[in-house]
Design an enzyme around this catalytic site. Structure first.
Site, PDB file in Angstrom:
ATOM      1  N   ASP A  10      29.309  22.044  85.124  1.00  0.00           N
ATOM      2  CA  ASP A  10      29.843  23.320  85.628  1.00  0.00           C
ATOM      3  C   ASP A  10      29.804  23.317  87.167  1.00  0.00           C
ATOM      4  O   ASP A  10      29.201  24.180  87.788  1.00  0.00           O
ATOM      5  CB  ASP A  10      29.055  24.507  85.050  1.00  0.00           C
ATOM      6  CG  ASP A  10      27.577  24.480  85.432  1.00  0.00           C
ATOM      7  OD1 ASP A  10      27.036  23.381  85.711  1.00  0.00           O
ATOM      8  OD2 ASP A  10      26.948  25.554  85.475  1.00  0.00           O
ATOM      9  N   ASP A  15      25.632  19.691  90.269  1.00  0.00           N
ATOM     10  CA  ASP A  15      26.543  18.921  89.404  1.00  0.00           C
ATOM     11  C   ASP A  15      27.347  17.934  90.262  1.00  0.00           C
ATOM     12  O   ASP A  15      27.614  16.805  89.829  1.00  0.00           O
ATOM     13  CB  ASP A  15      27.537  19.855  88.697  1.00  0.00           C
ATOM     14  CG  ASP A  15      26.842  20.903  87.861  1.00  0.00           C
ATOM     15  OD1 ASP A  15      26.703  20.729  86.647  1.00  0.00           O
ATOM     16  OD2 ASP A  15      26.426  21.919  88.455  1.00  0.00           O
ATOM     17  N   ASN A  39      28.042  27.841  86.592  1.00  0.00           N
ATOM     18  CA  ASN A  39      27.760  28.175  87.991  1.00  0.00           C
ATOM     19  C   ASN A  39      28.900  28.988  88.584  1.00  0.00           C
ATOM     20  O   ASN A  39      28.693  29.909  89.371  1.00  0.00           O
ATOM     21  CB  ASN A  39      27.664  26.890  88.837  1.00  0.00           C
ATOM     22  CG  ASN A  39      26.326  26.207  88.732  1.00  0.00           C
ATOM     23  OD1 ASN A  39      25.290  26.852  88.746  1.00  0.00           O
ATOM     24  ND2 ASN A  39      26.351  24.882  88.631  1.00  0.00           N
ATOM     25  N   THR A 129      25.172  19.064  81.924  1.00  0.00           N
ATOM     26  CA  THR A 129      24.450  19.676  83.051  1.00  0.00           C
ATOM     27  C   THR A 129      24.928  21.097  83.324  1.00  0.00           C
ATOM     28  O   THR A 129      24.763  21.612  84.428  1.00  0.00           O
ATOM     29  CB  THR A 129      24.577  18.803  84.321  1.00  0.00           C
ATOM     30  OG1 THR A 129      25.972  18.706  84.676  1.00  0.00           O
ATOM     31  CG2 THR A 129      24.004  17.422  84.113  1.00  0.00           C
ATOM     32  N   PHE A 170      19.017  28.955  83.806  1.00  0.00           N
ATOM     33  CA  PHE A 170      20.422  29.379  83.865  1.00  0.00           C
ATOM     34  C   PHE A 170      21.301  28.776  82.768  1.00  0.00           C
ATOM     35  O   PHE A 170      22.026  29.514  82.074  1.00  0.00           O
ATOM     36  CB  PHE A 170      20.990  29.026  85.251  1.00  0.00           C
ATOM     37  CG  PHE A 170      22.415  29.438  85.449  1.00  0.00           C
ATOM     38  CD1 PHE A 170      22.747  30.734  85.809  1.00  0.00           C
ATOM     39  CD2 PHE A 170      23.452  28.524  85.271  1.00  0.00           C
ATOM     40  CE1 PHE A 170      24.064  31.123  85.979  1.00  0.00           C
ATOM     41  CE2 PHE A 170      24.775  28.907  85.446  1.00  0.00           C
ATOM     42  CZ  PHE A 170      25.081  30.204  85.795  1.00  0.00           C
ATOM     43  N   ASN A 171      21.314  27.471  82.608  1.00  0.00           N
ATOM     44  CA  ASN A 171      22.270  26.847  81.674  1.00  0.00           C
ATOM     45  C   ASN A 171      22.100  27.349  80.240  1.00  0.00           C
ATOM     46  O   ASN A 171      23.078  27.576  79.525  1.00  0.00           O
ATOM     47  CB  ASN A 171      22.116  25.318  81.666  1.00  0.00           C
ATOM     48  CG  ASN A 171      22.664  24.677  82.911  1.00  0.00           C
ATOM     49  OD1 ASN A 171      23.472  25.256  83.626  1.00  0.00           O
ATOM     50  ND2 ASN A 171      22.211  23.452  83.189  1.00  0.00           N
ATOM     51  N   HIS A 248      18.733  19.707  90.377  1.00  0.00           N
ATOM     52  CA  HIS A 248      18.475  19.566  88.943  1.00  0.00           C
ATOM     53  C   HIS A 248      19.298  18.466  88.249  1.00  0.00           C
ATOM     54  O   HIS A 248      18.762  17.574  87.602  1.00  0.00           O
ATOM     55  CB  HIS A 248      18.750  20.895  88.238  1.00  0.00           C
ATOM     56  CG  HIS A 248      18.137  22.076  88.895  1.00  0.00           C
ATOM     57  ND1 HIS A 248      16.806  22.389  88.776  1.00  0.00           N
ATOM     58  CD2 HIS A 248      18.673  23.035  89.705  1.00  0.00           C
ATOM     59  CE1 HIS A 248      16.534  23.493  89.460  1.00  0.00           C
ATOM     60  NE2 HIS A 248      17.655  23.904  90.031  1.00  0.00           N
ATOM     61  N   ASP A 249      20.633  18.597  88.345  1.00  0.00           N
ATOM     62  CA  ASP A 249      21.501  17.848  87.429  1.00  0.00           C
ATOM     63  C   ASP A 249      21.460  16.325  87.576  1.00  0.00           C
ATOM     64  O   ASP A 249      21.468  15.613  86.562  1.00  0.00           O
ATOM     65  CB  ASP A 249      22.939  18.358  87.552  1.00  0.00           C
ATOM     66  CG  ASP A 249      23.042  19.818  87.121  1.00  0.00           C
ATOM     67  OD1 ASP A 249      22.183  20.274  86.359  1.00  0.00           O
ATOM     68  OD2 ASP A 249      23.988  20.485  87.557  1.00  0.00           O
TER      69      ASP A 249
HETATM   70  O1  RIB Z   1      19.191  25.993  86.338  1.00  0.00           O
HETATM   71  C1  RIB Z   1      19.804  24.930  86.994  1.00  0.00           C
HETATM   72  C2  RIB Z   1      21.099  24.564  86.338  1.00  0.00           C
HETATM   73  O2  RIB Z   1      21.969  25.690  86.332  1.00  0.00           O
HETATM   74  C3  RIB Z   1      21.864  23.479  87.016  1.00  0.00           C
HETATM   75  O3  RIB Z   1      22.583  22.735  86.054  1.00  0.00           O
HETATM   76  C4  RIB Z   1      22.813  24.236  87.889  1.00  0.00           C
HETATM   77  O4  RIB Z   1      23.947  23.483  88.248  1.00  0.00           O
HETATM   78  C5  RIB Z   1      23.167  25.394  87.015  1.00  0.00           C
HETATM   79  O5  RIB Z   1      24.182  24.993  86.116  1.00  0.00           O
HETATM   80 CA    CA Z   2      24.986  22.472  86.419  1.00  0.00          CA
END
Ligand code: RIB
Ligand code: CA
Length: 322
Positions: A10, A15, A39, A129, A170-171, A248-249
């Site tokens: 996203d 990402d 996102n 991701t 979030f994801n 993160h990703d």
């Molecule tokens: O919480 C972090 C994740 O949420 C990451 O993948 C970021 O890109 C968002 O998608």
């Molecule tokens: Ca992401």
């Protein structure tokens, strides 16, 4: 050894770094990228993905996917309200030249089904991701996919805490029903890279300088994206030894290149809260030793920032033609 992957994302600043790592590192063969609402809204996620690939000169097909969560009309809290306190963190368009390469006509869900039902692709790893909407839609449309996807690595959830709410990452929170569908589908191997792991391996301003010093398109873009993440990071300075941010990703991709980037992990029954008043989208990791629920995932707990930055530097020193 090269690992073939499909990346569902996203895009999104982190990402974007994951895409560049996957496209450039010789340990990964990035077969396709699919995009999902997360996102940013789907059209931006797709355009950003194309921008990243064009920027580094990588010829990888991009497939647009779901514009909305599986059953909900929108995120549990609409994006503009959610981002109101930090509107600069997640900008709609990445600061890269507009794309010249178009997305494919085929949908992401069709691409996922076609790819993973083809026996020639038994070795392909699915990396996700973003929210898990596309993957859930593919599993619902073609339930045999659960036994065809031999390995999945995803960024999402937290063993402890959350980032979008006190309990949710979030994801998973964006589309909890999709995440629950994926975790209950019976996939042979799911590796979860949650916030606990990504927060344990933050990158710093020194990493921005090291990326810039590579003097490559990927190095410059990664430096700018990381600077943005560090500038916008909301962790109190008192809790950091120096300015830094989790990225993160790309940790999912780094794990496929160097499994030792994950320094501790456990195997647990994992599911997702889809109804809680304060816990919607929480990844439920059952750590009770006596639980009778079946183990369905490996959950990474900590990671090595040194291995992570080493892998990123290896990739970003290259350009797509090398
Ligand atoms: O919480 C972090 C994740 O949420 C990451 O993948 C970021 O890109 C968002 O998608
Ligand atoms: Ca992401």
């Amino acid at each position: 050894m090269t690992t073939r992957i499909v990346l569902d994302c996203d895009t999104g600043t982190d990402d974007a770094i994951a895409i560049m790592l996957a496209a450039l590192h010789p340990g990964i063969d990035l077969m396709a990228v699919s995009t999902v609402n997360g996102n940013v809204a789907l059209p931006y996620a797709t355009e950003n993905t194309l921008r990243v690939l064009d920027h580094i000169g990588a010829d990888v097909p991009v497939f647009a996917g779901a514009a909305h969560p599986l059953v909900r009309p929108d995120l549990p809290i609409p994006r503009d309200i959610l981002n109101a306190d930090n509107p600069e963190f997640q900008v709609a368009y990445l600061d890269l030249a507009p794309s010249v390469t178009p997305a494919q006509d085929t949908s992401a869900v069709s691409m996922l089904i076609d790819t993973f039902t083809d026996p020639a692709n038994d070795d392909v790893v699915l990396v996700a991701t973003g929210p898990l909407t596309n993957v859930a839609l593919a599993l619902i449309a073609e339930p045999r996919l659960a036994s065809r996807i031999r390995r999945m690595v995803l960024m999402g959830g937290a063993y402890v805490g959350g980032n979008v709410t006190a309990t949710a990452e979030f994801n998973i929170w964006v589309d909890p029903e999709a995440a629950r569908t994926v975790f209950s589908a019976g996939l042979q191997e799911i590796v979860v890279v949650p916030l606990d792991a990504t927060h344990s391996a933050p990158l710093t301003r020194a990493d921005c300088e090291a990326f810039d010093a590579l003097q490559t398109p990927a190095g410059s873009a990664a430096a700018a994206l990381l600077r943005h993440r560090i500038d916008q990071d909301q962790t109190p300075e008192s809790l950091k030894s120096e300015p830094s941010a989790p990225v993160h990703d790309p940790l999912c991709i780094a794990y496929l290149i160097r499994p030792d980037v994950i320094t501790s992990a456990g195997r647990f029954p994992v599911s997702v809260e889809t109804a809680g008043e304060q816990t919607l989208g929480q990844l439920i990791v059952d750590a009770r030793p006596w639980t009778s629920d079946p183990v369905n995932a490996t959950v990474a707990l900590t990671a090595s920032a040194d291995v992570f930055r080493h892998v990123l530097l290896e990739a970003f020193a290259l350009d797509a033609s090398s």
